[in-house]
Design a protein around this motif. Structure first.
Motif, PDB file in Angstrom:
ATOM      1  N   LEU A   1       0.832  -1.203   0.000  1.00  0.00           N
ATOM      2  CA  LEU A   1       0.000   0.000   0.000  1.00  0.00           C
ATOM      3  C   LEU A   1       0.867   1.253   0.000  1.00  0.00           C
ATOM      4  O   LEU A   1       1.610   1.504   0.943  1.00  0.00           O
ATOM      5  CB  LEU A   1      -0.891  -0.018   1.245  1.00  0.00           C
ATOM      6  N   GLY A   2       0.802   2.011  -1.106  1.00  0.00           N
ATOM      7  CA  GLY A   2       1.587   3.243  -1.209  1.00  0.00           C
ATOM      8  C   GLY A   2       2.782   3.073  -2.116  1.00  0.00           C
ATOM      9  O   GLY A   2       3.836   2.629  -1.674  1.00  0.00           O
ATOM     10  N   ILE A   3       2.614   3.394  -3.409  1.00  0.00           N
ATOM     11  CA  ILE A   3       3.698   3.186  -4.371  1.00  0.00           C
ATOM     12  C   ILE A   3       4.111   4.511  -5.021  1.00  0.00           C
ATOM     13  O   ILE A   3       4.046   4.681  -6.226  1.00  0.00           O
ATOM     14  CB  ILE A   3       3.315   2.138  -5.446  1.00  0.00           C
ATOM     15  N   GLY A   4       4.567   5.409  -4.170  1.00  0.00           N
ATOM     16  CA  GLY A   4       5.082   6.688  -4.647  1.00  0.00           C
ATOM     17  C   GLY A   4       6.528   6.561  -5.076  1.00  0.00           C
ATOM     18  O   GLY A   4       6.972   5.509  -5.534  1.00  0.00           O
ATOM     19  N   ALA A   5       7.295   7.635  -4.873  1.00  0.00           N
ATOM     20  CA  ALA A   5       8.693   7.673  -5.321  1.00  0.00           C
ATOM     21  C   ALA A   5       9.532   6.566  -4.697  1.00  0.00           C
ATOM     22  O   ALA A   5      10.418   6.003  -5.342  1.00  0.00           O
ATOM     23  CB  ALA A   5       9.305   9.040  -4.991  1.00  0.00           C
ATOM     24  N   MET A   6       9.265   6.220  -3.452  1.00  0.00           N
ATOM     25  CA  MET A   6       9.992   5.150  -2.772  1.00  0.00           C
ATOM     26  C   MET A   6       9.258   3.819  -2.873  1.00  0.00           C
ATOM     27  O   MET A   6       9.863   2.764  -3.096  1.00  0.00           O
ATOM     28  CB  MET A   6      10.196   5.504  -1.297  1.00  0.00           C
ATOM     29  N   GLY A   7       7.948   3.856  -2.681  1.00  0.00           N
ATOM     30  CA  GLY A   7       7.172   2.628  -2.633  1.00  0.00           C
ATOM     31  C   GLY A   7       7.203   1.810  -3.909  1.00  0.00           C
ATOM     32  O   GLY A   7       7.333   0.575  -3.847  1.00  0.00           O
ATOM     33  N   LEU A   8       7.090   2.467  -5.055  1.00  0.00           N
ATOM     34  CA  LEU A   8       7.056   1.717  -6.313  1.00  0.00           C
ATOM     35  C   LEU A   8       8.347   0.942  -6.567  1.00  0.00           C
ATOM     36  O   LEU A   8       8.290  -0.258  -6.863  1.00  0.00           O
ATOM     37  CB  LEU A   8       6.742   2.652  -7.483  1.00  0.00           C
ATOM     38  N   PRO A   9       9.530   1.569  -6.460  1.00  0.00           N
ATOM     39  CA  PRO A   9      10.743   0.772  -6.675  1.00  0.00           C
ATOM     40  C   PRO A   9      10.932  -0.321  -5.630  1.00  0.00           C
ATOM     41  O   PRO A   9      11.497  -1.377  -5.932  1.00  0.00           O
ATOM     42  CB  PRO A   9      11.874   1.811  -6.623  1.00  0.00           C
ATOM     43  N   MET A  10      10.445  -0.117  -4.407  1.00  0.00           N
ATOM     44  CA  MET A  10      10.541  -1.170  -3.399  1.00  0.00           C
ATOM     45  C   MET A  10       9.648  -2.349  -3.777  1.00  0.00           C
ATOM     46  O   MET A  10      10.059  -3.512  -3.693  1.00  0.00           O
ATOM     47  CB  MET A  10      10.162  -0.621  -2.022  1.00  0.00           C
ATOM     48  N   ALA A  11       8.423  -2.051  -4.194  1.00  0.00           N
ATOM     49  CA  ALA A  11       7.517  -3.113  -4.627  1.00  0.00           C
ATOM     50  C   ALA A  11       8.077  -3.836  -5.846  1.00  0.00           C
ATOM     51  O   ALA A  11       7.936  -5.053  -5.982  1.00  0.00           O
ATOM     52  CB  ALA A  11       6.138  -2.523  -4.942  1.00  0.00           C
ATOM     53  N   HIS A  12       8.728  -3.073  -6.723  1.00  0.00           N
ATOM     54  CA  HIS A  12       9.324  -3.680  -7.916  1.00  0.00           C
ATOM     55  C   HIS A  12      10.433  -4.651  -7.540  1.00  0.00           C
ATOM     56  O   HIS A  12      10.591  -5.709  -8.166  1.00  0.00           O
ATOM     57  CB  HIS A  12       9.860  -2.591  -8.846  1.00  0.00           C
ATOM     58  N   GLN A  13      11.213  -4.313  -6.528  1.00  0.00           N
ATOM     59  CA  GLN A  13      12.276  -5.215  -6.083  1.00  0.00           C
ATOM     60  C   GLN A  13      11.692  -6.524  -5.554  1.00  0.00           C
ATOM     61  O   GLN A  13      12.227  -7.612  -5.810  1.00  0.00           O
ATOM     62  CB  GLN A  13      13.126  -4.548  -5.000  1.00  0.00           C
ATOM     63  N   ILE A  14      10.595  -6.425  -4.819  1.00  0.00           N
ATOM     64  CA  ILE A  14       9.930  -7.630  -4.306  1.00  0.00           C
ATOM     65  C   ILE A  14       9.431  -8.482  -5.467  1.00  0.00           C
ATOM     66  O   ILE A  14       9.618  -9.707  -5.496  1.00  0.00           O
ATOM     67  CB  ILE A  14       8.767  -7.246  -3.369  1.00  0.00           C
ATOM     68  N   HIS A  15       8.809  -7.821  -6.432  1.00  0.00           N
ATOM     69  CA  HIS A  15       8.286  -8.513  -7.618  1.00  0.00           C
ATOM     70  C   HIS A  15       9.420  -9.159  -8.415  1.00  0.00           C
ATOM     71  O   HIS A  15       9.326 -10.334  -8.809  1.00  0.00           O
ATOM     72  CB  HIS A  15       7.529  -7.510  -8.488  1.00  0.00           C
ATOM     73  N   ALA A  16      10.494  -8.403  -8.617  1.00  0.00           N
ATOM     74  CA  ALA A  16      11.640  -8.920  -9.383  1.00  0.00           C
ATOM     75  C   ALA A  16      12.323 -10.072  -8.662  1.00  0.00           C
ATOM     76  O   ALA A  16      12.978 -10.909  -9.297  1.00  0.00           O
ATOM     77  CB  ALA A  16      12.643  -7.796  -9.648  1.00  0.00           C
ATOM     78  N   GLY A  17      12.157 -10.133  -7.333  1.00  0.00           N
ATOM     79  CA  GLY A  17      12.747 -11.207  -6.556  1.00  0.00           C
ATOM     80  C   GLY A  17      11.955 -12.503  -6.617  1.00  0.00           C
ATOM     81  O   GLY A  17      12.315 -13.480  -5.955  1.00  0.00           O
ATOM     82  N   GLY A  18      10.874 -12.504  -7.399  1.00  0.00           N
ATOM     83  CA  GLY A  18      10.085 -13.719  -7.586  1.00  0.00           C
ATOM     84  C   GLY A  18       8.958 -13.898  -6.597  1.00  0.00           C
ATOM     85  O   GLY A  18       8.351 -14.971  -6.537  1.00  0.00           O
ATOM     86  N   HIS A  19       8.646 -12.867  -5.835  1.00  0.00           N
ATOM     87  CA  HIS A  19       7.576 -12.959  -4.841  1.00  0.00           C
ATOM     88  C   HIS A  19       6.273 -12.411  -5.401  1.00  0.00           C
ATOM     89  O   HIS A  19       6.275 -11.551  -6.300  1.00  0.00           O
ATOM     90  CB  HIS A  19       7.960 -12.189  -3.579  1.00  0.00           C
ATOM     91  N   ARG A  20       5.167 -12.897  -4.881  1.00  0.00           N
ATOM     92  CA  ARG A  20       3.845 -12.406  -5.301  1.00  0.00           C
ATOM     93  C   ARG A  20       3.564 -11.100  -4.570  1.00  0.00           C
ATOM     94  O   ARG A  20       3.578 -11.044  -3.349  1.00  0.00           O
ATOM     95  CB  ARG A  20       2.768 -13.431  -4.975  1.00  0.00           C
ATOM     96  N   VAL A  21       3.301 -10.054  -5.324  1.00  0.00           N
ATOM     97  CA  VAL A  21       2.991  -8.762  -4.724  1.00  0.00           C
ATOM     98  C   VAL A  21       1.907  -8.078  -5.544  1.00  0.00           C
ATOM     99  O   VAL A  21       1.885  -8.168  -6.770  1.00  0.00           O
ATOM    100  CB  VAL A  21       4.263  -7.859  -4.635  1.00  0.00           C
ATOM    101  N   ARG A  22       0.989  -7.444  -4.854  1.00  0.00           N
ATOM    102  CA  ARG A  22      -0.078  -6.680  -5.501  1.00  0.00           C
ATOM    103  C   ARG A  22      -0.095  -5.306  -4.837  1.00  0.00           C
ATOM    104  O   ARG A  22      -0.114  -5.199  -3.608  1.00  0.00           O
ATOM    105  CB  ARG A  22      -1.424  -7.381  -5.331  1.00  0.00           C
ATOM    106  N   THR A  23      -0.066  -4.260  -5.635  1.00  0.00           N
ATOM    107  CA  THR A  23       0.071  -2.912  -5.100  1.00  0.00           C
ATOM    108  C   THR A  23      -1.219  -2.110  -5.210  1.00  0.00           C
ATOM    109  O   THR A  23      -2.060  -2.366  -6.077  1.00  0.00           O
ATOM    110  CB  THR A  23       1.200  -2.145  -5.820  1.00  0.00           C
ATOM    111  N   VAL A  24      -1.328  -1.132  -4.320  1.00  0.00           N
ATOM    112  CA  VAL A  24      -2.487  -0.227  -4.308  1.00  0.00           C
ATOM    113  C   VAL A  24      -2.005   1.189  -4.055  1.00  0.00           C
ATOM    114  O   VAL A  24      -1.150   1.423  -3.193  1.00  0.00           O
ATOM    115  CB  VAL A  24      -3.502  -0.635  -3.214  1.00  0.00           C
ATOM    116  N   ASP A  25      -2.539   2.125  -4.805  1.00  0.00           N
ATOM    117  CA  ASP A  25      -2.234   3.542  -4.598  1.00  0.00           C
ATOM    118  C   ASP A  25      -3.424   4.360  -5.089  1.00  0.00           C
ATOM    119  O   ASP A  25      -4.094   3.976  -6.062  1.00  0.00           O
ATOM    120  CB  ASP A  25      -0.970   3.955  -5.356  1.00  0.00           C
ATOM    121  N   LEU A  26      -3.667   5.482  -4.447  1.00  0.00           N
ATOM    122  CA  LEU A  26      -4.776   6.346  -4.858  1.00  0.00           C
ATOM    123  C   LEU A  26      -4.483   7.107  -6.140  1.00  0.00           C
ATOM    124  O   LEU A  26      -5.389   7.610  -6.792  1.00  0.00           O
ATOM    125  CB  LEU A  26      -5.112   7.337  -3.736  1.00  0.00           C
ATOM    126  N   ASN A  27      -3.191   7.184  -6.494  1.00  0.00           N
ATOM    127  CA  ASN A  27      -2.786   7.928  -7.690  1.00  0.00           C
ATOM    128  C   ASN A  27      -2.804   6.998  -8.905  1.00  0.00           C
ATOM    129  O   ASN A  27      -1.970   6.091  -9.011  1.00  0.00           O
ATOM    130  CB  ASN A  27      -1.381   8.494  -7.486  1.00  0.00           C
TER     131      ASN A  27
END
Length: 357
Positions: A57-83
């Motif tokens: 929850l929260g994929i702004g300037a920091m959140g999106l690249p962090m979520a991307h790292q989790i995704h790129a690491g082979g883990h299941r991740v689903r993101t949510v943001d109001l923007n």
């Protein structure tokens, strides 16, 4: 909300204490994945389906690249943001994303990036954190303050949801490269289960077993980081006042004893013209963090003399209209002796105080 939490804390007698779970074991989906991720173990198609789903929850300037790292690491991740623009960016990276929190209602763990403690507390009213759903662990990746996370963890603990206090440092560059430092604190079982996922974002620093410990480490970090940012800006501006080429000075001092991470990372942006300077991290974030540091210091009876001045510099820059600019824009603060906030002691003829020798 805060009063209700404080009342609840007084009844339990221990602020920040997370009640024991019904079972000492890690939630089964996370426990299974922790075992499956042992080094050298091959993962079958069937085992992949057992991976926990991480709601982010929260994929702004920091959140999106962090979520991307989790995704790129082979883990299941689903993101949510109001923007919607951030959601589009996530989808372009192949990460499931939407603007509705309902889409992560079936997550096993929730990673949260918010701007303030108030935003964190607002999540307590969400059905996601009722305790009746699948989410049994929440990871706070933001800098929101020691007491805020302690109070938050207390409430969620009573709902059977564990909290991992895990603010990060390293900036947008660190998030993009998976080289953040994660100040992690929480129940050992939660940390063990999530370690492989957290490590996709950087290096974990074990800060203790209680919610709030990670925030305490981050307060020390932010005292240093904000100070280094302000001093780096002042050094660049000082070089200009001396009539020096700021780019040449930057190259010289970053190779010497006066170098800092902030000078090396933000210095190149500081020497750019304001209109050409990219916005990576808003100055307002450091203004917020400086306030947290000073409030935390006051709460423990600590007089942060030098940092009080740093805080004033940040507030002055924000009041000059730089709060939405990149934090390196603090270099544009008016430091002339004619500026309203100029230090009279050293801009006078010496009648108020003799200059330092």
């Amino acid at each position: 909300m805060r009063k209700e939490i404080s009342d609840s804390c007084s009844k339990t007698g221990k602020l920040g204490h997370v009640p024991e779970r019904n079972s000492p074991d890690v939630p089964q989906p996370l426990q299974s994945w922790a075992l499956l991720c042992r080094p050298g173990r091959k993962t079958s198609v069937i085992e992949k389906s057992a991976r926990p789903l991480i709601g982010f929850l929260g994929i702004g300037a920091m959140g999106l690249p962090m979520a991307h790292q989790i995704h790129a690491g082979g883990h299941r991740v689903r993101t949510v943001d109001l923007n919607p623009r951030q959601v589009t960016k996530a989808l372009e990276l192949g990460i499931p994303s939407s603007t509705s929190a309902d889409d992560i209602a079936n997550a096993d763990a929730l990673f949260v990036v918010v701007a303030t403690g108030e935003q964190l507390f607002a999540l307590l009213d969400s059905r996601l954190l009722s305790g009746a759903g699948t989410i049994k662990t929440l990871v706070v990746l933001s800098t929101v303050g020691v007491d805020a996370v302690k109070d938050f963890a207390l409430v969620l603990g009573e709902r059977g949801i564990g909290v991992v206090d895990c603010p990060v440092t390293g900036g947008v560059t660190g998030a993009i490269n998976g080289q953040l430092k994660l100040f992690a604190a929480g129940h050992p079982n939660d940390l063990k289960a999530l370690r492989g996922i957290l490590e996709t974002m950087g290096t974990i620093q074990d800060c203790g077993g209680a919610a709030g410990d990670g925030q305490a480490y981050k307060m020390v970090n932010q005292l240093l980081a904000a100070s280094h940012l302000a001093v780096a800006a002042e050094a660049i501006d000082f070089a200009r006042a001396l009539g020096l080429d700021s780019s040449r000075v930057l190259e010289a001092v970053t190779a010497g004893a006066g170098a800092s991470w902030m000078l090396i990372d933000r210095g190149p942006r500081m020497i750019q013209a304001a209109e050409q300077r990219p916005v990576e991290t808003h100055l307002s974030i450091f203004v917020k963090d400086a306030d947290l540091v000073l409030r935390t210091a006051a709460a423990v009876g600590f007089n942060a003399r030098i940092f009080n001045t740093v805080g004033q510099e940040l507030v002055a820059a924000a009041s000059q209209g730089l709060d939405a600019a990149d934090d390196s824009s603090i270099v544009d603060l008016d430091r002339s002796c004619t500026a309203p906030e100029a230090a009279a002691d050293y801009c006078s003829d010496g009648s108020e105080r003799e200059p330092l020798t």
